[in-house]
Design a protein around this motif. Sequence first.
Motif, PDB file in Angstrom:
ATOM      1  N   LEU A 145      53.227 -10.651  45.840  1.00 20.14           N
ATOM      2  CA  LEU A 145      53.535 -10.831  47.260  1.00 20.14           C
ATOM      3  C   LEU A 145      52.606 -11.855  47.894  1.00 20.14           C
ATOM      4  CD1 LEU A 145      55.157 -10.098  49.762  1.00 20.14           C
ATOM      5  CD2 LEU A 145      53.578  -8.196  50.135  1.00 20.14           C
ATOM      6  N   ASP A 146      51.311 -11.746  47.624  1.00 22.91           N
ATOM      7  CA  ASP A 146      50.355 -12.715  48.160  1.00 22.91           C
ATOM      8  C   ASP A 146      50.669 -14.119  47.672  1.00 22.91           C
ATOM      9  OD1 ASP A 146      49.000 -10.803  49.624  1.00 22.91           O
ATOM     10  OD2 ASP A 146      47.441 -10.488  48.097  1.00 22.91           O
ATOM     11  N   GLY A 147      51.044 -14.246  46.398  1.00 21.58           N
ATOM     12  CA  GLY A 147      51.418 -15.547  45.848  1.00 21.58           C
ATOM     13  C   GLY A 147      52.652 -16.113  46.532  1.00 21.58           C
ATOM     14  N   LEU A 148      53.646 -15.262  46.758  1.00 20.59           N
ATOM     15  CA  LEU A 148      54.867 -15.707  47.440  1.00 20.59           C
ATOM     16  C   LEU A 148      54.544 -16.187  48.848  1.00 20.59           C
ATOM     17  CD1 LEU A 148      57.974 -15.966  47.691  1.00 20.59           C
ATOM     18  CD2 LEU A 148      57.968 -13.602  48.502  1.00 20.59           C
ATOM     19  N   LEU A 149      53.754 -15.416  49.573  1.00 21.77           N
ATOM     20  CA  LEU A 149      53.403 -15.805  50.940  1.00 21.77           C
ATOM     21  C   LEU A 149      52.616 -17.106  50.967  1.00 21.77           C
ATOM     22  CD1 LEU A 149      52.481 -12.295  52.419  1.00 21.77           C
ATOM     23  CD2 LEU A 149      54.642 -13.548  52.624  1.00 21.77           C
ATOM     24  N   ASP A 150      51.719 -17.291  49.991  1.00 18.45           N
ATOM     25  CA  ASP A 150      50.963 -18.547  49.900  1.00 18.45           C
ATOM     26  C   ASP A 150      51.889 -19.727  49.645  1.00 18.45           C
ATOM     27  OD1 ASP A 150      48.562 -17.229  50.332  1.00 18.45           O
ATOM     28  OD2 ASP A 150      47.963 -17.233  48.212  1.00 18.45           O
ATOM     29  N   VAL A 151      52.835 -19.565  48.722  1.00 18.19           N
ATOM     30  CA  VAL A 151      53.764 -20.661  48.395  1.00 18.19           C
ATOM     31  C   VAL A 151      54.630 -21.011  49.603  1.00 18.19           C
ATOM     32  CG1 VAL A 151      55.775 -21.284  46.995  1.00 18.19           C
ATOM     33  CG2 VAL A 151      53.786 -20.236  45.910  1.00 18.19           C
TER      34      VAL A 151
END
Length: 99
Positions: A33-39
């Motif tokens: 989730l954190d990776g998705l939000l960062d992208v």
Amino acid sequence: MTRKRTRIMNKSELIDALAAKTGFTKTDSAKALDGLLDVVTETLAAGDEISLVGFGAFSVSKRAARTGRNPKTGEAIQIAASKAPTFSAGAKLKAAVNK
């Protein structure tokens, strides 16, 4: 007019739901989730768009500079131009919400 109160899912509840749906651990779900939000954040900050067919599209809209009013004093103020992230729901998401 009565307004239906909606339930708001917070980030930890979303991580729990993602872990239950995928079988990932909560730690892996949080990283995903954190990776998705960062992208999404980095892509929009670069001025690009993200399109997920059926789900929706993330994009950036530009707001022109304009004159506004101070609500306390009524004095005219200049509002600077800005950019705002937007989301447009796709057909499948709209259909699921309107069932």
